[in-house]
Scaffold this motif. Structure first.
Motif, PDB file in Angstrom:
ATOM      1  N   UNK A 242      37.102  42.276  36.177  1.00 32.41           N
ATOM      2  CA  UNK A 242      35.975  42.807  36.935  1.00 32.41           C
ATOM      3  C   UNK A 242      35.939  42.149  38.310  1.00 32.41           C
ATOM      4  N   UNK A 243      35.622  42.951  39.322  1.00 34.27           N
ATOM      5  CA  UNK A 243      35.443  42.457  40.687  1.00 34.27           C
ATOM      6  C   UNK A 243      34.041  42.850  41.136  1.00 34.27           C
ATOM      7  N   UNK A 244      33.362  41.931  41.779  1.00 34.46           N
ATOM      8  CA  UNK A 244      31.963  42.148  42.158  1.00 34.46           C
ATOM      9  C   UNK A 244      31.806  43.305  43.138  1.00 34.46           C
ATOM     10  N   UNK A 245      30.771  44.105  42.935  1.00 38.04           N
ATOM     11  CA  UNK A 245      30.440  45.175  43.872  1.00 38.04           C
ATOM     12  C   UNK A 245      30.221  44.579  45.258  1.00 38.04           C
ATOM     13  N   UNK A 246      30.831  45.185  46.253  1.00 38.26           N
ATOM     14  CA  UNK A 246      30.736  44.670  47.616  1.00 38.26           C
ATOM     15  C   UNK A 246      31.994  43.939  48.040  1.00 38.26           C
ATOM     16  N   UNK A 247      32.824  43.549  47.067  1.00 43.21           N
ATOM     17  CA  UNK A 247      34.066  42.837  47.379  1.00 43.21           C
ATOM     18  C   UNK A 247      35.287  43.609  46.886  1.00 43.21           C
ATOM     19  N   UNK A 253      41.395  42.344  42.838  1.00 48.37           N
ATOM     20  CA  UNK A 253      41.882  42.874  41.575  1.00 48.37           C
ATOM     21  C   UNK A 253      43.377  42.712  41.427  1.00 48.37           C
ATOM     22  N   UNK A 254      44.123  43.005  42.482  1.00 46.91           N
ATOM     23  CA  UNK A 254      45.579  42.854  42.412  1.00 46.91           C
ATOM     24  C   UNK A 254      45.982  41.399  42.231  1.00 46.91           C
ATOM     25  N   UNK A 271      54.555  40.144  24.373  1.00 49.62           N
ATOM     26  CA  UNK A 271      53.888  41.436  24.573  1.00 49.62           C
ATOM     27  C   UNK A 271      52.560  41.234  25.283  1.00 49.62           C
ATOM     28  N   UNK A 272      52.349  42.027  26.326  1.00 50.90           N
ATOM     29  CA  UNK A 272      51.079  42.021  27.052  1.00 50.90           C
ATOM     30  C   UNK A 272      50.583  43.458  27.109  1.00 50.90           C
ATOM     31  N   UNK A 273      49.395  43.702  26.581  1.00 49.53           N
ATOM     32  CA  UNK A 273      48.854  45.056  26.565  1.00 49.53           C
ATOM     33  C   UNK A 273      47.422  45.054  27.094  1.00 49.53           C
ATOM     34  N   UNK A 274      46.916  46.232  27.333  1.00 51.44           N
ATOM     35  CA  UNK A 274      45.515  46.369  27.732  1.00 51.44           C
ATOM     36  C   UNK A 274      44.976  47.678  27.191  1.00 51.44           C
ATOM     37  N   UNK A 275      43.668  47.737  27.061  1.00 52.47           N
ATOM     38  CA  UNK A 275      42.969  48.969  26.689  1.00 52.47           C
ATOM     39  C   UNK A 275      41.975  49.291  27.793  1.00 52.47           C
ATOM     40  N   UNK A 276      41.873  50.568  28.123  1.00 46.95           N
ATOM     41  CA  UNK A 276      40.985  50.964  29.213  1.00 46.95           C
ATOM     42  C   UNK A 276      40.448  52.363  28.925  1.00 46.95           C
ATOM     43  N   UNK A 280      38.284  55.305  34.487  1.00 42.99           N
ATOM     44  CA  UNK A 280      38.494  54.253  35.485  1.00 42.99           C
ATOM     45  C   UNK A 280      39.802  54.487  36.241  1.00 42.99           C
ATOM     46  N   UNK A 281      39.826  55.577  37.018  1.00 43.04           N
ATOM     47  CA  UNK A 281      41.040  55.957  37.720  1.00 43.04           C
ATOM     48  C   UNK A 281      41.646  54.876  38.595  1.00 43.04           C
ATOM     49  N   UNK A 282      40.881  54.271  39.518  1.00 41.49           N
ATOM     50  CA  UNK A 282      41.464  53.239  40.382  1.00 41.49           C
ATOM     51  C   UNK A 282      42.026  52.050  39.604  1.00 41.49           C
ATOM     52  N   UNK A 283      41.360  51.658  38.526  1.00 42.27           N
ATOM     53  CA  UNK A 283      41.855  50.541  37.721  1.00 42.27           C
ATOM     54  C   UNK A 283      43.180  50.907  37.064  1.00 42.27           C
ATOM     55  N   UNK A 284      43.293  52.121  36.556  1.00 41.57           N
ATOM     56  CA  UNK A 284      44.533  52.549  35.916  1.00 41.57           C
ATOM     57  C   UNK A 284      45.679  52.580  36.922  1.00 41.57           C
TER      58      UNK A 284
END
Length: 336
Positions: A242-247, A253-254, A271-276, A280-284
């Motif tokens: 998560x990144x704070x609104x305004x920043x 994030x990168x 193995x490194x995985x994530x669920x989303x 959340x288009x920009x995050x994907x």
């Protein structure tokens, strides 16, 4: 000044004058930074930014203003393209306000200015201590002398020149881990039981089982976070980013993603995985650019009701993407 001599009888009048002076100082800071927002709009725009679409009634109750006042401001903001009005998808009889795409973009760049205003105002409020009236007098003096405006400019200059850094978990930062994640979860989804458990005690649910939590900071301000949850020996989940609104839009994030992958590799994970979520288009897009690959179905036994995306990190894809990307400065991780 006359009102000062009236003591507590003039407190409301003095607070009102200070309020207008603060609006003026904030607007000056916005203009100097190249932003066209008006400080009087802040409560409504910030509420919609943090909480998402809402009715006039909900906004008025949350920010302590009257329904007519919020309705009038909403009409002005709609006319200027900051917000739109649509029918609530869950109740066709109910209208809700939401930020326009352009407003979202503008507000996502305002974090440094807001931080500068908050720092300067906080310092002015406690400059001389004493009673409430003493503090108010000192605050008024700072505004009148131009010190508050100068402090805002100085803080903003520091923040503009600062570099986002990545730092490891600290117990006293657990509150930021909870705050940042709760904000975006409440904006887009709801807090599930697994979220409440992890955010309420990250030491027990992330650190002690062998995971890690990272923070993005800007001039000492915690503006982002993410976690590596240890699922099994060599298996980790990238979670709670998560990144704070305004920043948003400053690269936090990168940098968090790159640091999390580096930590996974440092631990020799397999193995490194994530669920989303598809919402959340920009995050994907960020995950894809970092080397995560979509799997065709949600992960079996998913922890989250909201999850409809399952991605796994593929190092070879990440190498190909890095080879195509322009050279970047080496990521600085402090406190390691």
């Amino acid at each position: 000044m006359f009102l000062h001599a009236q003591g507590e009888l003039a407190l409301g009048s003095r607070l009102k004058a200070v309020s207008e002076s603060l609006y003026a100082a904030a607007n000056a800071a916005y203009r100097e930074a190249g932003h066209d927002i008006d400080a009087h709009w802040f409560p409504v725009l910030r509420y919609l930014q943090v909480r998402g679409p809402a009715s006039v009634t909900e906004i008025a109750a949350a920010i302590g203003q009257t329904h007519p006042a919020v309705s009038q401001l909403a009409a002005k903001l709609r006319a200027q393209g900051w917000i739109t009005r649509r029918t609530d998808r869950s109740d066709a009889r109910r209208g809700v306000l939401e930020l326009s795409a352009e407003a979202e973009r503008k507000l996502d760049r305002l974090g440094p200015v807001w931080c500068a205003i908050r720092r300067a105002a906080a310092a002015a409020a406690v400059r001389d201590g004493g009673t409430l009236l003493d503090a108010l007098g000192a605050f008024e003096a700072d505004i009148a002398s131009g010190r508050l405006a100068a402090d805002i400019r100085a803080h903003h200059a520091r923040l503009k020149d600062a570099t986002i850094e990545i730092a490891p978990y600290r117990r006293d930062w657990a509150v930021h881990f909870e705050r940042l994640n709760a904000e975006w979860l409440q904006r887009w989804f709801t807090l599930e039981e697994v979220d409440r458990a992890v955010l309420g005690d990250p030491q027990a649910h992330v650190i002690d089982p062998g995971g890690a939590i990272l923070f993005a900071t800007l001039d000492g301000e915690v503006i982002g976070t993410c976690a590596l949850l240890k699922e099994a020996p060599g298996v980790y989940e990238l979670s709670k980013m998560a990144v704070e609104s305004g920043f948003r839009g400053f690269g936090a994030g990168r940098k968090l993603l790159e640091a999390a992958i580096a930590e996974f590799q440092r631990r020799r994970g397999r193995t490194l995985f994530l669920e989303s979520s598809k919402r959340l288009g920009p995050a994907l897009q960020l995950y894809e650019s970092g080397g995560f690959v979509h799997h065709p179905a949600p992960r079996p036994g998913s922890h989250y009701q909201r999850a409809d995306v399952y991605m796994v990190y593929e190092p070879e894809k990440a190498k190909r993407l890095r080879a195509k990307a322009a050279p970047r400065k080496q990521l600085r991780v402090v406190g390691r």
